[in-house]
Design an enzyme around this catalytic site. Structure first.
Site, PDB file in Angstrom:
ATOM      1  N   HIS A 173       0.839  -1.209   0.000  1.00  0.00           N
ATOM      2  CA  HIS A 173       0.000   0.000   0.000  1.00  0.00           C
ATOM      3  C   HIS A 173       0.869   1.254   0.000  1.00  0.00           C
ATOM      4  O   HIS A 173       0.549   2.248  -0.662  1.00  0.00           O
ATOM      5  CB  HIS A 173      -0.967  -0.041   1.186  1.00  0.00           C
ATOM      6  CG  HIS A 173      -1.927  -1.195   1.057  1.00  0.00           C
ATOM      7  ND1 HIS A 173      -3.035  -1.135   0.248  1.00  0.00           N
ATOM      8  CD2 HIS A 173      -1.896  -2.448   1.566  1.00  0.00           C
ATOM      9  CE1 HIS A 173      -3.657  -2.311   0.276  1.00  0.00           C
ATOM     10  NE2 HIS A 173      -2.982  -3.111   1.075  1.00  0.00           N
TER      11      HIS A 173
ATOM     12  N   ARG B  53       0.158   7.616 -10.117  1.00  0.00           N
ATOM     13  CA  ARG B  53      -1.060   6.833  -9.909  1.00  0.00           C
ATOM     14  C   ARG B  53      -2.058   7.566  -9.012  1.00  0.00           C
ATOM     15  O   ARG B  53      -3.215   7.800  -9.381  1.00  0.00           O
ATOM     16  CB  ARG B  53      -0.674   5.493  -9.258  1.00  0.00           C
ATOM     17  CG  ARG B  53      -1.849   4.578  -8.956  1.00  0.00           C
ATOM     18  CD  ARG B  53      -1.471   3.561  -7.874  1.00  0.00           C
ATOM     19  NE  ARG B  53      -1.773   4.106  -6.555  1.00  0.00           N
ATOM     20  CZ  ARG B  53      -2.713   3.643  -5.730  1.00  0.00           C
ATOM     21  NH1 ARG B  53      -3.447   2.600  -6.080  1.00  0.00           N
ATOM     22  NH2 ARG B  53      -2.930   4.200  -4.553  1.00  0.00           N
TER      23      ARG B  53
ATOM     24  N   GLY C 248     -12.064  -2.931  -3.624  1.00  0.00           N
ATOM     25  CA  GLY C 248     -10.678  -3.125  -3.172  1.00  0.00           C
ATOM     26  C   GLY C 248     -10.120  -1.826  -2.639  1.00  0.00           C
ATOM     27  O   GLY C 248      -9.206  -1.243  -3.214  1.00  0.00           O
TER      28      GLY C 248
ATOM     29  N   GLU D  75     -13.035  -4.323   1.025  1.00  0.00           N
ATOM     30  CA  GLU D  75     -11.658  -4.811   0.996  1.00  0.00           C
ATOM     31  C   GLU D  75     -11.606  -6.216   1.583  1.00  0.00           C
ATOM     32  O   GLU D  75     -12.059  -6.436   2.705  1.00  0.00           O
ATOM     33  CB  GLU D  75     -10.734  -3.854   1.788  1.00  0.00           C
ATOM     34  CG  GLU D  75      -9.308  -4.313   1.939  1.00  0.00           C
ATOM     35  CD  GLU D  75      -8.613  -4.626   0.616  1.00  0.00           C
ATOM     36  OE1 GLU D  75      -8.642  -3.795  -0.308  1.00  0.00           O
ATOM     37  OE2 GLU D  75      -8.054  -5.741   0.506  1.00  0.00           O
TER      38      GLU D  75
ATOM     39  N   GLU E  28     -17.503  -9.887  -4.273  1.00  0.00           N
ATOM     40  CA  GLU E  28     -18.412 -10.905  -4.799  1.00  0.00           C
ATOM     41  C   GLU E  28     -19.370 -11.402  -3.713  1.00  0.00           C
ATOM     42  O   GLU E  28     -20.416 -11.995  -4.011  1.00  0.00           O
ATOM     43  CB  GLU E  28     -17.621 -12.111  -5.339  1.00  0.00           C
ATOM     44  CG  GLU E  28     -16.860 -11.855  -6.641  1.00  0.00           C
ATOM     45  CD  GLU E  28     -15.499 -11.181  -6.441  1.00  0.00           C
ATOM     46  OE1 GLU E  28     -15.190 -10.766  -5.300  1.00  0.00           O
ATOM     47  OE2 GLU E  28     -14.766 -11.062  -7.431  1.00  0.00           O
TER      48      GLU E  28
ATOM     49  N   GLU F  10      -8.912   0.587  -8.179  1.00  0.00           N
ATOM     50  CA  GLU F  10      -7.566   0.535  -8.759  1.00  0.00           C
ATOM     51  C   GLU F  10      -7.244  -0.936  -8.875  1.00  0.00           C
ATOM     52  O   GLU F  10      -6.796  -1.570  -7.923  1.00  0.00           O
ATOM     53  CB  GLU F  10      -6.581   1.288  -7.853  1.00  0.00           C
ATOM     54  CG  GLU F  10      -5.315   1.667  -8.587  1.00  0.00           C
ATOM     55  CD  GLU F  10      -4.311   0.539  -8.674  1.00  0.00           C
ATOM     56  OE1 GLU F  10      -4.543  -0.392  -9.493  1.00  0.00           O
ATOM     57  OE2 GLU F  10      -3.313   0.602  -7.968  1.00  0.00           O
TER      58      GLU F  10
ATOM     59  N   GLU G  24      -2.915 -10.331 -12.065  1.00  0.00           N
ATOM     60  CA  GLU G  24      -3.716 -10.345 -10.824  1.00  0.00           C
ATOM     61  C   GLU G  24      -5.176 -10.661 -11.100  1.00  0.00           C
ATOM     62  O   GLU G  24      -5.916 -11.011 -10.201  1.00  0.00           O
ATOM     63  CB  GLU G  24      -3.704  -9.017 -10.049  1.00  0.00           C
ATOM     64  CG  GLU G  24      -2.410  -8.629  -9.476  1.00  0.00           C
ATOM     65  CD  GLU G  24      -2.498  -7.283  -8.788  1.00  0.00           C
ATOM     66  OE1 GLU G  24      -3.528  -6.974  -8.183  1.00  0.00           O
ATOM     67  OE2 GLU G  24      -1.513  -6.549  -8.874  1.00  0.00           O
TER      68      GLU G  24
ATOM     69  N   HIS H  53       5.023   2.654 -10.446  1.00  0.00           N
ATOM     70  CA  HIS H  53       5.445   1.383  -9.846  1.00  0.00           C
ATOM     71  C   HIS H  53       5.138   0.202 -10.759  1.00  0.00           C
ATOM     72  O   HIS H  53       5.637  -0.887 -10.549  1.00  0.00           O
ATOM     73  CB  HIS H  53       4.811   1.190  -8.459  1.00  0.00           C
ATOM     74  CG  HIS H  53       3.382   0.744  -8.503  1.00  0.00           C
ATOM     75  ND1 HIS H  53       2.344   1.596  -8.820  1.00  0.00           N
ATOM     76  CD2 HIS H  53       2.813  -0.463  -8.287  1.00  0.00           C
ATOM     77  CE1 HIS H  53       1.205   0.919  -8.776  1.00  0.00           C
ATOM     78  NE2 HIS H  53       1.464  -0.324  -8.457  1.00  0.00           N
TER      79      HIS H  53
HETATM   80  N1  SAH Z   1      -7.760   1.226  -3.607  1.00  0.00           N
HETATM   81  C1  SAH Z   1      -6.488   1.107  -2.912  1.00  0.00           C
HETATM   82  C2  SAH Z   1      -5.877  -0.287  -3.061  1.00  0.00           C
HETATM   83  C3  SAH Z   1      -5.681  -0.758  -4.504  1.00  0.00           C
HETATM   84  S1  SAH Z   1      -4.883  -2.342  -4.610  1.00  0.00           S
HETATM   85  C4  SAH Z   1      -5.563   2.177  -3.428  1.00  0.00           C
HETATM   86  O1  SAH Z   1      -5.843   2.742  -4.475  1.00  0.00           O
HETATM   87  O2  SAH Z   1      -4.546   2.446  -2.802  1.00  0.00           O
HETATM   88  C5  SAH Z   1      -6.237  -3.427  -4.850  1.00  0.00           C
HETATM   89  C6  SAH Z   1      -6.946  -3.820  -3.557  1.00  0.00           C
HETATM   90  O3  SAH Z   1      -8.116  -4.541  -3.921  1.00  0.00           O
HETATM   91  C7  SAH Z   1      -6.155  -4.754  -2.653  1.00  0.00           C
HETATM   92  O4  SAH Z   1      -6.116  -4.241  -1.356  1.00  0.00           O
HETATM   93  C8  SAH Z   1      -6.911  -6.079  -2.720  1.00  0.00           C
HETATM   94  O5  SAH Z   1      -6.859  -6.830  -1.519  1.00  0.00           O
HETATM   95  C9  SAH Z   1      -8.305  -5.621  -3.028  1.00  0.00           C
HETATM   96  N2  SAH Z   1      -9.147  -6.593  -3.751  1.00  0.00           N
HETATM   97  C10 SAH Z   1      -8.842  -7.258  -4.873  1.00  0.00           C
HETATM   98  N3  SAH Z   1      -9.857  -8.019  -5.282  1.00  0.00           N
HETATM   99  C11 SAH Z   1     -10.860  -7.823  -4.394  1.00  0.00           C
HETATM  100  C12 SAH Z   1     -12.166  -8.358  -4.253  1.00  0.00           C
HETATM  101  N4  SAH Z   1     -12.657  -9.223  -5.143  1.00  0.00           N
HETATM  102  N5  SAH Z   1     -12.924  -7.955  -3.203  1.00  0.00           N
HETATM  103  C13 SAH Z   1     -12.431  -7.086  -2.293  1.00  0.00           C
HETATM  104  N6  SAH Z   1     -11.190  -6.572  -2.352  1.00  0.00           N
HETATM  105  C14 SAH Z   1     -10.410  -6.922  -3.390  1.00  0.00           C
END
Ligand code: SAH
Length: 456
Positions: A56, A65, A89, A111, A140, A154, A163, A332
């Site tokens: 993070h 970003r 997420g 999250e 989901e 993101e 991913e 990154h």
């Molecule tokens: N929005 C934040 C983190 C982006 S990284 C930022 O911009 O800084 C993507 C995040 O989505 C991660 O923390 C990951 O754990 C979460 N994530 C990915 N797939 C997900 C899902 N299906 N349900 C909930 N969280 C999810």
């Protein structure tokens, strides 16, 4: 043919898998986690990797970003104000807080990883508990009591698709987004181009010929295998890119489906702008933050450079674009390079063509299989107007938006075979030497060239 696999141990982990349980628990009367199916092993590892602060920190410190998301939210503030937002997420909750500060009535910050615990504290510390509801669980599995006006996420991994988080956003769109709702980002484009990188190749492969005066050439085949069997995440410059990029895939998040995501195949055809060894292919992406009405920004999949330049030109300066291109400020994500075991020498104007398939791995849908074919490399009769100046093409001193336009313009000049003298004279006293090294060209001149190119 160059098959390549993004497997769990590749350098491609923006998240570093570590084993431990990722619990899920709801926390709101208005919303929560329903009867969640147990996480599959690959998802457990995936979410576990996101419970570490380092990931993070790296993402938030990537100013390109984070600024792009902040700018996009502020650009759409009128739409967001008083509305319901779903942050798929949310990680630390940063985008949810941006949306709340932009006036969102309510933000569902979802999250699945343990970082949700801290996200909740952050929301509290910023006095936003009335607006932001943090839900610890997979998107989901969550139950919301209402549909949302905006989805923000993101989701982009290395090479855009790594991913496989996009299908979760599409799931949320289909289940929770109101008709006419906003998705940020709205569009994503993955580009590819052949690259030359002699230093990198010499450093990894040729290096073994003479190590402290010892002939270690026996290691060269291994070094070639090692260099080429997995994609490499590294930062290259515009000068490493030897053709105009081809569009591997343009994704319209308003319409794209998880089914389409499973396997994407694209044919490419590019023309080398210089005599150089090709060491592999580079991939990079950009995402845009448009409303549903602007979905017509589509790039064609048949990779016509003229079409691409025209589409790019239609963008207004207010459009927010997050770019990970070699010629733009590094992020990154860097660039993803697929190296060949052996370089391929190409001449200027030589055509390089083939196809690429990127598909979700069956064993682990978070990973990708990449199959790249370079099926035909042939020399065209050389064009009569060899514009050497195009060889130094990527760095320019003109503004963001127009740089691409100008570059494309030069490219299509060559294709159209516009006489050298004429294009020189269009540039009003700028000598070829100067163009070779600096591309000192004014905005007006670039526009003029573009105009000429379109009407020649
Ligand atoms: N929005 C934040 C983190 C982006 S990284 C930022 O911009 O800084 C993507 C995040 O989505 C991660 O923390 C990951 O754990 C979460 N994530 C990915 N797939 C997900 C899902 N299906 N349900 C909930 N969280 C999810």
């Amino acid at each position: 043919m160059l098959p390549s696999h993004l497997n769990g141990h590749s350098a491609l982990g923006r998240r570093r898998p570590r084993l431990s349980a990722a619990a899920a628990s709801g926390d709101s009367a208005a919303a929560g986690v329903g009867a969640a199916a147990p996480l599959e092993e690959h998802d457990r590892i995936y979410f576990q990797s996101y419970s570490h602060l380092g990931i993070h920190e790296a993402m938030i410190k990537d100013r390109v970003r984070t600024d792009a998301y902040h700018t996009a939210i502020m650009c759409h503030q009128k739409f967001i104000e008083g509305k319901v937002v779903l942050d798929v997420g949310c990680g630390t909750g940063i985008l949810s807080v941006f949306c709340a500060r932009a006036g969102a009535k309510r933000v569902y910050a979802i999250e699945a990883s343990e970082i949700a615990v801290q996200a909740r504290e952050i929301v509290k510390a910023n006095n936003l508990i009335d607006q932001v509801v943090v839900i610890h669980g997979r998107v989901e599995d969550v139950d919301l009591e209402e549909k949302v006006d905006v989805i923000i996420s993101e989701w982009m991994g290395y090479m855009l698709l790594y991913e496989s988080m996009l299908p979760s956003v599409l799931f949320a769109r289909d289940k929770w987004l109101k008709p006419g709702g906003l998705i940020l980002p709205s569009h994503a484009t993955l580009f590819m181009a052949p690259i030359t990188n002699p230093e990198r190749y010499e450093g990894s492969v040729d290096f073994w010929h003479d190590v402290y005066g010892i002939n270690m050439s026996a290691l060269v085949p291994l070094a070639k295998k090692f260099t080429s069997e997995e994609p490499s995440i590294e930062t290259i410059g515009g000068e490493n890119v030897i053709s105009w990029p081809a569009v591997f895939k343009h994704i319209d998040c308003y319409n794209f489906t998880a089914e389409e995501f499973k396997s994407i195949t694209t044919k490419y055809k590019v023309s080398s702008m210089m005599l150089a060894p090709i060491h592999g292919f580079g991939f990079w992406f950009e995402v845009e933050f448009n409303g549903p009405a602007e979905s017509s920004h589509n790039f064609p999949s048949n990779l016509d450079p003229l079409e691409i330049i025209q589409k790019k030109r239609r963008r207004s300066s207010e459009d927010t674009v997050l770019s990970t291109a070699p010629e733009d400020e590094p992020t990154h994500w860097q660039q993803t390079i697929l190296y060949f075991p052996d370089p391929i020498e190409v001449k200027q104007d030589q055509i390089i063509e083939g196809s690429v398939t990127v598909s979700q791995s069956e064993e682990n849908p978070r990973f990708l299989n990449i199959h790249l074919e370079c099926t035909s490399i042939r020399t065209l009769a050389s064009l009569p107007y060899a514009l050497v100046l195009v060889q130094q093409h990527r760095r320019t001193d003109i503004g963001e938006g127009l740089r691409h336009a100008m570059n494309w313009c030069f490219y299509t000049f060559i294709v159209a075979g516009v006489p050298c003298q004429r294009s020189y004279s269009l540039q009003k006293g700028i000598g070829s030497e100067e163009l070779k090294t600096g591309f000192q060209i004014s905005l007006m001149e670039a526009e003029f060239l573009l105009f000429m190119q379109i009407f020649v």
